[in-house]
Structures are given as structure tokens and as C-alpha cells.
Design an enzyme around this catalytic site. Sequence first.
Site, PDB file in Angstrom:
ATOM      1  N   ARG A 125       2.115  -0.546  11.179  1.00 61.83           N
ATOM      2  CA  ARG A 125       3.017  -0.528  12.333  1.00 61.83           C
ATOM      3  C   ARG A 125       3.202  -1.877  13.008  1.00 61.83           C
ATOM      4  NH1 ARG A 125       0.071   4.838  14.344  1.00 61.83           N
ATOM      5  NH2 ARG A 125      -1.524   3.785  13.123  1.00 61.83           N
ATOM      6  N   LYS A 140      -7.337   7.990  -0.961  1.00 61.06           N
ATOM      7  CA  LYS A 140      -8.678   8.352  -0.444  1.00 61.06           C
ATOM      8  C   LYS A 140      -9.252   9.602  -1.112  1.00 61.06           C
ATOM      9  CE  LYS A 140      -7.656   6.518   4.178  1.00 61.06           C
ATOM     10  NZ  LYS A 140      -6.183   6.386   4.118  1.00 61.06           N
ATOM     11  N   LYS A 177       0.835  -1.202   0.000  1.00 56.80           N
ATOM     12  CA  LYS A 177       0.000   0.000   0.000  1.00 56.80           C
ATOM     13  C   LYS A 177       0.873   1.256   0.000  1.00 56.80           C
ATOM     14  CE  LYS A 177      -2.392   1.642   3.668  1.00 56.80           C
ATOM     15  NZ  LYS A 177      -2.167   3.093   3.648  1.00 56.80           N
ATOM     16  N   ASP A 191     -13.630  14.526  -3.554  1.00 54.01           N
ATOM     17  CA  ASP A 191     -13.724  15.811  -4.230  1.00 54.01           C
ATOM     18  C   ASP A 191     -14.962  15.763  -5.124  1.00 54.01           C
ATOM     19  OD1 ASP A 191     -13.029  18.327  -5.454  1.00 54.01           O
ATOM     20  OD2 ASP A 191     -10.933  17.934  -4.990  1.00 54.01           O
ATOM     21  N   THR A 209     -10.866   3.905  10.607  1.00 56.16           N
ATOM     22  CA  THR A 209     -10.739   3.063  11.808  1.00 56.16           C
ATOM     23  C   THR A 209     -10.212   3.858  13.007  1.00 56.16           C
ATOM     24  OG1 THR A 209      -8.738   2.313  10.684  1.00 56.16           O
ATOM     25  CG2 THR A 209     -10.535   0.765  10.827  1.00 56.16           C
ATOM     26  N   ASP A 250      -3.466   4.275  -1.848  1.00 52.45           N
ATOM     27  CA  ASP A 250      -4.385   4.712  -0.785  1.00 52.45           C
ATOM     28  C   ASP A 250      -4.353   6.237  -0.672  1.00 52.45           C
ATOM     29  OD1 ASP A 250      -5.920   4.921   1.528  1.00 52.45           O
ATOM     30  OD2 ASP A 250      -4.324   4.215   2.866  1.00 52.45           O
TER      31      ASP A 250
END
Length: 239
Positions: free
Chosen positions: A217, A63, A34, A66, A125, A61
Site C-alpha cells: 500500500r 504461506k 509478490k 498444512d 506483522t 506468497d
Amino acid sequence: MPASDKLIIALDVSEHDYAIDLVEKFKDYVGIFKVGFELFISSGPKIVEDINKKGKKVFLDLKFHDIPNTVSKAAVAATRLGVHMFNLHTSGGLEMMKRCRDSVVEVCLKENIDRPKILGVTILTSLSREVLRDELGIQHGLRTHVRHLSSLALKAGLDGVIASAKEAEIIRNHCGKGFLIVTPGIRPSWTPPDDQKRTVTPKEAIRAGADYLVIGRAILQQSDPLKAIELITLEVLSA
Ligand code: C5P
């Protein structure tokens, strides 16, 4: 699908060469990499090309959120770059999502490009029920809202959504079998939640019906990232 194909590593780093080193290191264990804001803004579109050259797929990614015209054009540009998946915010509305999908289908047919999967972001999330209600003014429950946004994504012809695995079951029941559910906010029992609020373990995510797990992470910030991948893969297999 082998367990490795269900894992998406979030390359949340800023240097092109470091990201490519990570791809080289993890490419036998992970299906998709990603590329998010940090890496894309600092390295540019070349990072997508270079990951593809290593034979790996890219989830872009960014996102998009608009007006329909702007999002459609960005989506066409992402498609031409050769990404395997990209995403846009479902809260951009039905017309934005539909126009985006139509433009992507059109350019793929015209230019003989593999059509990327288009995913709708539902509720991040990192957001809790309280934030949704008190800051964003959404009065109905989080699950109800995720279900609503997922239905909208399905209606627009998107391939699936990004959501917490906590909502995977409700999405699956509502949107059916072939609809992709991509879940970030994954935390094995041995890692802290950081800024994520709606976390689940890899095993819980797969059991809840997630198709892909996005993990950053919990792998990259471990002293032995390969060991972390191995443990996560075992959890996925045992689910
Ligand atoms: O480090 P961690 O596993 O929490 O990283 C999760 C990744 O997934 C980050 O790159 C984040 O931007 C992304 N993401 C997310 N929630 C979404 C969509 C994407 O956490 N709804």
C-alpha cells in the site's frame, strides 16, 4: 545489491491485466513482484508465467500451512511454475519444512529447474504481543518466539524467514549472515500503518539487516506510485 533488487512490490490486486500493467510500469524500479492470495486465486498460475515473461521474478506468497505431504506437493508445483521465492508457515513444524525443502531440491535436480528460495513466515506483522499472548496462548515474548521459529527454519534448511524488521537484528544474530530476512510491514513516515502493527520505515528496515522489503500500500495506494518508489529507493540508499 542495487536498491531496486531489495524491493518487492506486493501486487495486492485481483485482476490479471491490471497486475501486468503494474509490472510493466514498475519493472525498471523493482526486482521482484509478490503474488499473494487475492491475485493468485483470481488470476490463476498464468500470472506467474506472465510476470516471468516480462523478465521479472515472482515471490509466490501463499504461506503454505498444512501436513508435510500436502505442503511438499504444493511446493513442488510452485517450483515447476518457475517462482523465484515462496513461503510456508514455520509454525507448521520442522518435519513439514524439511520435507518441503527435500522435495523441492529433488525435483530441481531431476528436472533441471532453478531452485526457488524457501522462506518461513514467523509471526505476521499484523499481530501484536497482546494477540500472541491473549488469543494464541503463546506466553513468551514476541521476539523470543520469532527467534525460536527462525532457528527452526534454519535447522530445516530453509533459505530465510519473513518477519518484521523489528526482529531483524535478533534473527541475524541468531541465524547468521547468509540467512535471508524478508520484511513486510514497511511504512515510510508519510504513510499510515493500516492493519499492520509492527511497522518500520524503509531506512530502519535496511539498517536492522533486512535483505528485502515487501511493500504494497505504501506504493500502490499513493497518488503518484512512481514518486513513492523513488522516495523509498532514496531512503534505502541513504541507509
Ligand atoms: O500493503 P502492505 O505493504 O502492508 O502489504 C504487505 C504485504 O506483505 C501483504 O501482501 C501481506 O500479505 C504480506 N505479508 C505481511 N506479513 C507477513 C507476510 C506477508 O504483511 N508476515
